[in-house]
Design a protein around this motif. Structure first.
Motif, PDB file in Angstrom:
ATOM      1  N   CYS A 192       0.830  -1.200   0.000  1.00 17.72           N
ATOM      2  CA  CYS A 192       0.000   0.000   0.000  1.00 17.72           C
ATOM      3  C   CYS A 192       0.870   1.257   0.000  1.00 17.72           C
ATOM      4  O   CYS A 192       0.583   2.223  -0.714  1.00 17.72           O
ATOM      5  CB  CYS A 192      -0.941  -0.004   1.194  1.00 17.72           C
ATOM      6  N   VAL A 193       1.930   1.256   0.772  1.00 17.49           N
ATOM      7  CA  VAL A 193       2.850   2.395   0.801  1.00 17.49           C
ATOM      8  C   VAL A 193       3.476   2.590  -0.574  1.00 17.49           C
ATOM      9  O   VAL A 193       3.548   3.721  -1.086  1.00 17.49           O
ATOM     10  CB  VAL A 193       3.934   2.209   1.888  1.00 17.49           C
ATOM     11  N   GLN A 194       3.899   1.496  -1.205  1.00 21.95           N
ATOM     12  CA  GLN A 194       4.501   1.595  -2.540  1.00 21.95           C
ATOM     13  C   GLN A 194       3.492   2.115  -3.562  1.00 21.95           C
ATOM     14  O   GLN A 194       3.819   2.967  -4.393  1.00 21.95           O
ATOM     15  CB  GLN A 194       5.046   0.237  -2.978  1.00 21.95           C
ATOM     16  N   ARG A 195       2.253   1.615  -3.481  1.00 22.89           N
ATOM     17  CA  ARG A 195       1.219   2.038  -4.420  1.00 22.89           C
ATOM     18  C   ARG A 195       0.903   3.525  -4.244  1.00 22.89           C
ATOM     19  O   ARG A 195       0.811   4.271  -5.217  1.00 22.89           O
ATOM     20  CB  ARG A 195      -0.038   1.193  -4.234  1.00 22.89           C
ATOM     21  N   ARG A 196       0.781   3.967  -3.019  1.00 21.03           N
ATOM     22  CA  ARG A 196       0.487   5.384  -2.781  1.00 21.03           C
ATOM     23  C   ARG A 196       1.641   6.279  -3.213  1.00 21.03           C
ATOM     24  O   ARG A 196       1.422   7.368  -3.740  1.00 21.03           O
ATOM     25  CB  ARG A 196       0.150   5.625  -1.319  1.00 21.03           C
ATOM     26  N   SER A 197       2.861   5.818  -3.009  1.00 26.29           N
ATOM     27  CA  SER A 197       4.021   6.593  -3.469  1.00 26.29           C
ATOM     28  C   SER A 197       3.999   6.715  -4.988  1.00 26.29           C
ATOM     29  O   SER A 197       4.242   7.789  -5.539  1.00 26.29           O
ATOM     30  CB  SER A 197       5.322   5.933  -3.015  1.00 26.29           C
ATOM     31  N   ALA A 198       3.689   5.620  -5.656  1.00 24.74           N
ATOM     32  CA  ALA A 198       3.610   5.634  -7.121  1.00 24.74           C
ATOM     33  C   ALA A 198       2.491   6.573  -7.584  1.00 24.74           C
ATOM     34  O   ALA A 198       2.661   7.321  -8.550  1.00 24.74           O
ATOM     35  CB  ALA A 198       3.382   4.223  -7.659  1.00 24.74           C
ATOM     36  N   GLN A 199       1.362   6.551  -6.880  1.00 22.08           N
ATOM     37  CA  GLN A 199       0.258   7.445  -7.226  1.00 22.08           C
ATOM     38  C   GLN A 199       0.660   8.909  -7.040  1.00 22.08           C
ATOM     39  O   GLN A 199       0.356   9.753  -7.889  1.00 22.08           O
ATOM     40  CB  GLN A 199      -0.967   7.131  -6.371  1.00 22.08           C
ATOM     41  N   ASP A 200       1.348   9.196  -5.935  1.00 24.23           N
ATOM     42  CA  ASP A 200       1.799  10.568  -5.683  1.00 24.23           C
ATOM     43  C   ASP A 200       2.768  11.031  -6.762  1.00 24.23           C
ATOM     44  O   ASP A 200       2.681  12.172  -7.239  1.00 24.23           O
ATOM     45  CB  ASP A 200       2.455  10.683  -4.308  1.00 24.23           C
ATOM     46  N   GLU A 201       3.699  10.157  -7.153  1.00 23.00           N
ATOM     47  CA  GLU A 201       4.666  10.498  -8.195  1.00 23.00           C
ATOM     48  C   GLU A 201       3.966  10.715  -9.534  1.00 23.00           C
ATOM     49  O   GLU A 201       4.292  11.638 -10.283  1.00 23.00           O
ATOM     50  CB  GLU A 201       5.729   9.408  -8.307  1.00 23.00           C
ATOM     51  N   PHE A 202       2.982   9.866  -9.832  1.00 21.73           N
ATOM     52  CA  PHE A 202       2.214   9.991 -11.071  1.00 21.73           C
ATOM     53  C   PHE A 202       1.486  11.330 -11.110  1.00 21.73           C
ATOM     54  O   PHE A 202       1.521  12.047 -12.116  1.00 21.73           O
ATOM     55  CB  PHE A 202       1.216   8.830 -11.178  1.00 21.73           C
ATOM     56  N   LEU A 203       0.852  11.675 -10.007  1.00 18.13           N
ATOM     57  CA  LEU A 203       0.132  12.943  -9.928  1.00 18.13           C
ATOM     58  C   LEU A 203       1.092  14.120 -10.082  1.00 18.13           C
ATOM     59  O   LEU A 203       0.794  15.077 -10.813  1.00 18.13           O
ATOM     60  CB  LEU A 203      -0.616  13.043  -8.594  1.00 18.13           C
ATOM     61  N   ALA A 204       2.238  14.055  -9.436  1.00 19.02           N
ATOM     62  CA  ALA A 204       3.221  15.135  -9.543  1.00 19.02           C
ATOM     63  C   ALA A 204       3.694  15.301 -10.986  1.00 19.02           C
ATOM     64  O   ALA A 204       3.825  16.430 -11.480  1.00 19.02           O
ATOM     65  CB  ALA A 204       4.406  14.865  -8.613  1.00 19.02           C
ATOM     66  N   ARG A 205       3.946  14.167 -11.677  1.00 13.63           N
ATOM     67  CA  ARG A 205       4.360  14.251 -13.085  1.00 13.63           C
ATOM     68  C   ARG A 205       3.259  14.865 -13.941  1.00 13.63           C
ATOM     69  O   ARG A 205       3.512  15.688 -14.823  1.00 13.63           O
ATOM     70  CB  ARG A 205       4.733  12.868 -13.624  1.00 13.63           C
ATOM     71  N   GLY A 206       2.014  14.484 -13.677  1.00 12.61           N
ATOM     72  CA  GLY A 206       0.890  15.023 -14.435  1.00 12.61           C
ATOM     73  C   GLY A 206       0.719  16.512 -14.226  1.00 12.61           C
ATOM     74  O   GLY A 206       0.490  17.266 -15.181  1.00 12.61           O
TER      75      GLY A 206
END
Length: 103
Positions: A53-67
């Motif tokens: 879950c921590v890895q998934r949320r980190s990936a989501q945060d990074e994705f949002l930041a890139r967007g």
């Protein structure tokens, strides 16, 4: 210098930490226990779930930041990709990946 190296090594050793007690319904506990792999403990299962879950949320945060960064860059330059081009590129990636995975 040797003494300070030893002290540094002691300070770098990672220690485990406890997560606060987790209260769950008996039904959820039973469901969780029913899907454990052979030899897996409920504690290990929860640890794995938390890590994923921590890895998934980190990936989501990074994705949002890139967007958001891409959106800002497009706004500043005035250069945008039409949705049809983006969809076509994504469709091609999906086709390529399916061929790799499914043969």
């Amino acid at each position: 210098m040797v003494g300070s190296d030893a002290a540094l090594t002691r300070n770098l050793v990672l220690k485990t930490a406890r997560v606060s007690a987790l209260r769950i319904s008996p039904e959820l506990r039973t469901a969780a226990k029913s899907v454990l792999h052979e030899g897996e403990t409920l504690t290990k299962f929860v640890e794995t779930a938390l890590r994923e879950c921590v890895q998934r949320r980190s990936a989501q945060d990074e994705f949002l930041a890139r967007g958001l960064a891409a959106s800002e860059a497009a706004r500043q330059t005035g250069r945008y990709q039409p949705a049809s081009v983006v969809h076509a590129e994504l469709q091609q990636r999906l086709i390529t990946r399916r061929k790799q995975v499914l043969g």
